[in-house]
Motif scaffolding. Structure first.
Motif, PDB file in Angstrom:
ATOM      1  N   ALA A  84       0.832  -1.199   0.000  1.00 32.16           N
ATOM      2  CA  ALA A  84       0.000   0.000   0.000  1.00 32.16           C
ATOM      3  C   ALA A  84       0.872   1.256   0.000  1.00 32.16           C
ATOM      4  O   ALA A  84       0.593   2.219  -0.732  1.00 32.16           O
ATOM      5  CB  ALA A  84      -0.932  -0.012   1.214  1.00 32.16           C
ATOM      6  N   LEU A  85       1.943   1.254   0.802  1.00 36.66           N
ATOM      7  CA  LEU A  85       2.848   2.416   0.835  1.00 36.66           C
ATOM      8  C   LEU A  85       3.489   2.637  -0.529  1.00 36.66           C
ATOM      9  O   LEU A  85       3.587   3.771  -1.010  1.00 36.66           O
ATOM     10  CB  LEU A  85       3.939   2.215   1.895  1.00 36.66           C
ATOM     11  CG  LEU A  85       3.503   2.276   3.354  1.00 36.66           C
ATOM     12  CD1 LEU A  85       4.645   1.871   4.284  1.00 36.66           C
ATOM     13  CD2 LEU A  85       3.041   3.689   3.700  1.00 36.66           C
ATOM     14  N   VAL A  86       3.932   1.540  -1.163  1.00 39.51           N
ATOM     15  CA  VAL A  86       4.553   1.634  -2.482  1.00 39.51           C
ATOM     16  C   VAL A  86       3.547   2.198  -3.495  1.00 39.51           C
ATOM     17  O   VAL A  86       3.874   3.092  -4.283  1.00 39.51           O
ATOM     18  CB  VAL A  86       5.090   0.248  -2.933  1.00 39.51           C
ATOM     19  CG1 VAL A  86       5.375   0.224  -4.426  1.00 39.51           C
ATOM     20  CG2 VAL A  86       6.355  -0.111  -2.163  1.00 39.51           C
ATOM     21  N   GLY A  87       2.293   1.706  -3.439  1.00 38.09           N
ATOM     22  CA  GLY A  87       1.271   2.168  -4.379  1.00 38.09           C
ATOM     23  C   GLY A  87       0.912   3.625  -4.165  1.00 38.09           C
ATOM     24  O   GLY A  87       0.931   4.432  -5.101  1.00 38.09           O
ATOM     25  N   VAL A  88       0.604   3.981  -2.915  1.00 37.84           N
ATOM     26  CA  VAL A  88       0.209   5.363  -2.612  1.00 37.84           C
ATOM     27  C   VAL A  88       1.372   6.318  -2.883  1.00 37.84           C
ATOM     28  O   VAL A  88       1.208   7.366  -3.515  1.00 37.84           O
ATOM     29  CB  VAL A  88      -0.269   5.475  -1.140  1.00 37.84           C
ATOM     30  CG1 VAL A  88      -0.421   6.927  -0.731  1.00 37.84           C
ATOM     31  CG2 VAL A  88      -1.584   4.731  -0.955  1.00 37.84           C
ATOM     32  N   GLY A  89       2.568   5.918  -2.437  1.00 39.51           N
ATOM     33  CA  GLY A  89       3.748   6.779  -2.608  1.00 39.51           C
ATOM     34  C   GLY A  89       4.060   7.040  -4.069  1.00 39.51           C
ATOM     35  O   GLY A  89       4.247   8.197  -4.475  1.00 39.51           O
ATOM     36  N   SER A  90       4.069   5.971  -4.894  1.00 39.05           N
ATOM     37  CA  SER A  90       4.407   6.206  -6.303  1.00 39.05           C
ATOM     38  C   SER A  90       3.257   6.923  -7.006  1.00 39.05           C
ATOM     39  O   SER A  90       3.481   7.653  -7.969  1.00 39.05           O
ATOM     40  CB  SER A  90       4.786   4.899  -7.009  1.00 39.05           C
ATOM     41  OG  SER A  90       3.853   3.894  -6.769  1.00 39.05           O
ATOM     42  N   GLY A  91       2.011   6.734  -6.510  1.00 39.99           N
ATOM     43  CA  GLY A  91       0.883   7.472  -7.075  1.00 39.99           C
ATOM     44  C   GLY A  91       1.020   8.965  -6.822  1.00 39.99           C
ATOM     45  O   GLY A  91       0.839   9.784  -7.730  1.00 39.99           O
TER      46      GLY A  91
ATOM     47  N   GLY B  90       5.582  11.930  -1.565  1.00 41.28           N
ATOM     48  CA  GLY B  90       5.255  10.665  -2.242  1.00 41.28           C
ATOM     49  C   GLY B  90       6.465   9.760  -2.328  1.00 41.28           C
ATOM     50  O   GLY B  90       6.391   8.571  -2.017  1.00 41.28           O
ATOM     51  N   VAL B  93       7.228   8.230   1.096  1.00 38.33           N
ATOM     52  CA  VAL B  93       6.296   7.138   1.432  1.00 38.33           C
ATOM     53  C   VAL B  93       6.659   5.889   0.623  1.00 38.33           C
ATOM     54  O   VAL B  93       6.740   4.778   1.142  1.00 38.33           O
ATOM     55  CB  VAL B  93       4.836   7.577   1.134  1.00 38.33           C
ATOM     56  CG1 VAL B  93       3.883   6.397   1.218  1.00 38.33           C
ATOM     57  CG2 VAL B  93       4.412   8.669   2.105  1.00 38.33           C
ATOM     58  N   PHE B  94       6.934   6.104  -0.661  1.00 34.04           N
ATOM     59  CA  PHE B  94       7.327   4.993  -1.528  1.00 34.04           C
ATOM     60  C   PHE B  94       8.588   4.316  -0.988  1.00 34.04           C
ATOM     61  O   PHE B  94       8.657   3.087  -0.898  1.00 34.04           O
ATOM     62  CB  PHE B  94       7.568   5.511  -2.955  1.00 34.04           C
ATOM     63  CG  PHE B  94       8.217   4.510  -3.865  1.00 34.04           C
ATOM     64  CD1 PHE B  94       7.459   3.522  -4.475  1.00 34.04           C
ATOM     65  CD2 PHE B  94       9.587   4.527  -4.101  1.00 34.04           C
ATOM     66  CE1 PHE B  94       8.059   2.579  -5.303  1.00 34.04           C
ATOM     67  CE2 PHE B  94      10.188   3.593  -4.915  1.00 34.04           C
ATOM     68  CZ  PHE B  94       9.428   2.615  -5.518  1.00 34.04           C
ATOM     69  N   GLY B  97       7.981   1.948   1.990  1.00 30.12           N
ATOM     70  CA  GLY B  97       7.398   0.670   1.557  1.00 30.12           C
ATOM     71  C   GLY B  97       8.415  -0.199   0.837  1.00 30.12           C
ATOM     72  O   GLY B  97       8.489  -1.407   1.057  1.00 30.12           O
ATOM     73  N   ALA B 125      -2.407  -4.834  -2.888  1.00 29.95           N
ATOM     74  CA  ALA B 125      -2.333  -3.650  -2.024  1.00 29.95           C
ATOM     75  C   ALA B 125      -1.740  -2.466  -2.790  1.00 29.95           C
ATOM     76  O   ALA B 125      -2.221  -1.332  -2.691  1.00 29.95           O
ATOM     77  CB  ALA B 125      -1.486  -3.955  -0.791  1.00 29.95           C
ATOM     78  N   MET B 126      -0.706  -2.755  -3.587  1.00 28.17           N
ATOM     79  CA  MET B 126      -0.050  -1.699  -4.362  1.00 28.17           C
ATOM     80  C   MET B 126      -1.017  -1.103  -5.391  1.00 28.17           C
ATOM     81  O   MET B 126      -1.126   0.121  -5.524  1.00 28.17           O
ATOM     82  CB  MET B 126       1.170  -2.306  -5.064  1.00 28.17           C
ATOM     83  CG  MET B 126       1.923  -1.374  -5.957  1.00 28.17           C
ATOM     84  SD  MET B 126       3.281  -2.247  -6.782  1.00 28.17           S
ATOM     85  CE  MET B 126       2.437  -2.842  -8.257  1.00 28.17           C
ATOM     86  N   GLY B 129      -3.554   1.025  -3.761  1.00 26.52           N
ATOM     87  CA  GLY B 129      -2.948   2.309  -3.405  1.00 26.52           C
ATOM     88  C   GLY B 129      -2.849   3.237  -4.605  1.00 26.52           C
ATOM     89  O   GLY B 129      -3.176   4.425  -4.523  1.00 26.52           O
ATOM     90  N   LEU B 130      -2.421   2.685  -5.743  1.00 28.36           N
ATOM     91  CA  LEU B 130      -2.280   3.491  -6.965  1.00 28.36           C
ATOM     92  C   LEU B 130      -3.632   4.008  -7.448  1.00 28.36           C
ATOM     93  O   LEU B 130      -3.782   5.180  -7.783  1.00 28.36           O
ATOM     94  CB  LEU B 130      -1.656   2.631  -8.071  1.00 28.36           C
ATOM     95  CG  LEU B 130      -0.133   2.579  -8.154  1.00 28.36           C
ATOM     96  CD1 LEU B 130       0.302   1.513  -9.147  1.00 28.36           C
ATOM     97  CD2 LEU B 130       0.434   3.927  -8.558  1.00 28.36           C
ATOM     98  N   THR B 133      -5.081   6.663  -5.053  1.00 28.12           N
ATOM     99  CA  THR B 133      -4.408   7.953  -5.226  1.00 28.12           C
ATOM    100  C   THR B 133      -4.911   8.663  -6.473  1.00 28.12           C
ATOM    101  O   THR B 133      -5.141   9.877  -6.476  1.00 28.12           O
ATOM    102  CB  THR B 133      -2.880   7.741  -5.366  1.00 28.12           C
ATOM    103  OG1 THR B 133      -2.482   6.766  -4.431  1.00 28.12           O
ATOM    104  CG2 THR B 133      -2.142   9.026  -5.119  1.00 28.12           C
TER     105      THR B 133
END
Lengths: 134, 271
Positions: A84-91, B90, B93-94, B97, B125-126, B129-130, B133
């Protein structure tokens, strides 16, 4: 290390050819996000790129045992949280290791260089913190 | 979209994914090894990225000089902007993770081919998240009152997961079953070739040149990443040599295993 460098050549060719032939940037997080966006009119090539990633992995896994060990042996909550962190962060940052790290840096983009420095520092601190906690 | 675009995208994806797997970037411990600058630092990821970026940069330079790609009308460059708080937040945070498990989006999608359900959990999950966002960003841009876009996008996500990922993963699992299911579980003495320290462990064999996974009760103190060890079944029959390629639940890649008899020597080491 030599084998690893051949892998690097293949990654560079994959990203470089996509840009040279089609003018598209091989940023995996953006490709996945926009490939899933029904309002985006250029979804098909993005989903094909994702399918290509999985196929490339499958081909190598059949030839080289152990090339795809999967996820590390950590708890599922930690995996999901990290995902989730990877997804939200890269988003939020509009890119990940491929879009900013590989393509942005190769174009000399200031934004990408700043993003790479930030996520490398955050990654190093996290590995350090996890190591200290353990 | 032209057929050529489809072909280029799929081919580029295959090259990219195969490159990730060959270079070892699909092995989380290598990624964490690179980030572990205060510990046992592994520079491989940096070298791979430098080689990949150099080749990419050469091709990008050709495209930029022509001002248009070979097969399409325009170069789709991201809007250039300033370094802002959003970008840095961002990326931070990335990075957290990424450091937590050593997986980023490219290797995560490529590793779906391993059939490991944990990878699917990470990818789900990724992707959530994408998508989330993107939905939030779209809503902020288009105003509070949004249309059916979001629900359609979320529906698309689930349809994608069910129709494309799961059968693909099931297929990959079938293909990779000989690699993924240990064919024998053994109690072995694992001896560190360097220090000669030995320890008992339950080892699951994954074929002649596949993988062995040491059980959790194994005392990992005698073996670190990339160290060579010898496996001896029941303390008597040498099974072969292996190298530790993981941490946590230790994974060993067997680099020489002879079911019929003892191995002569570990490749690259003296007898």
């Amino acid at each position: 290390m030599t084998t690893a460098m051949f892998g690097g050549v293949s990654i560079g060719l994959g990203a470089g050819l996509l840009f040279l032939l089609e003018g598209r940037i091989a940023g995996v997080s953006g490709i996945l996000a926009r490939g899933l966006d029904p309002t985006d009119d250029a979804r098909a090539w993005r989903l094909l790129f994702v399918a290509g990633l999985v196929a490339g992995g499958a081909i190598v896994a059949m030839l080289v045992p152990g090339a795809l060990p999967g996820a590390p042996g950590v708890s599922t909550p930690r995996l999901v949280a990290a995902g989730a962190l990877v997804g939200v962060g890269s988003g939020i940052a509009n890119g990940c290791t491929s879009g900013h790290g590989l393509c942005g840096v190769a174009r000399g983009s200031t934004r990408s260089i700043a993003a790479v420095a930030t996520f490398m520092a955050a990654g190093m601190l996290t590995v350090l913190a996890v190591g200290v906690a353990r | 979209m032209s057929q050529r675009t489809s072909l280029v995208a799929a081919g580029s994806g295959v090259l990219f994914g195969a490159g990730l797997a060959v270079s070892g970037l699909t092995r989380p411990e290598m990624v964490q090894g690179f980030l572990d600058v205060t510990g046992r630092w592994d520079p491989t990821l940096g070298v791979v990225m430098a080689v990949a970026a150099a080749i990419n940069a050469a091709l990008v330079a050709v495209a930029m000089r022509r001002r248009r790609p070979l097969c399409a009308e325009t170069l789709s460059l991201p809007a250039t902007g300033r370094v802002d708080r959003r970008l840095l937040a961002g990326a931070a945070v990335f990075g957290v993770g990424w450091g937590l498990v050593g997986i980023c989006p490219g290797p995560a999608l490529t590793s779906l081919a391993s059939g490991d359900p944990s990878v699917l959990a990470f990818v789900a999950a990724m992707t959530a998240g994408l998508v989330l966002t993107r939905v939030v960003a779209t809503r902020a841009r288009d105003g509070r009152r949004t249309n059916h876009k979001e629900s359609a996008m979320l529906a698309r996500f689930f349809v994608f997961a069910v129709t494309i990922l799961l059968p693909g993963v099931a297929q990959a699992v079938t293909l990779a079953t000989p690699l993924l299911q240990g064919d024998t579980a053994l109690t072995c003495a694992v001896t560190n070739v360097g220090t000669q320290e030995a320890s008992l462990a339950s080892v699951e064999m994954f074929g002649a040149t596949g993988m062995a996974v040491l059980a959790d009760d194994y005392c990992g103190a005698t073996l670190g990443p990339r160290q060579s060890c010898q496996l001896v079944e029941g303390g008597t029959r040498p099974l072969g040599f292996c190298q530790v390629t993981g941490s946590g639940k230790l994974r060993l890649t067997i680099i020489g295993y002879d079911a019929a008899g003892p191995m002569a020597a570990l490749p690259g080491t003296a007898k």
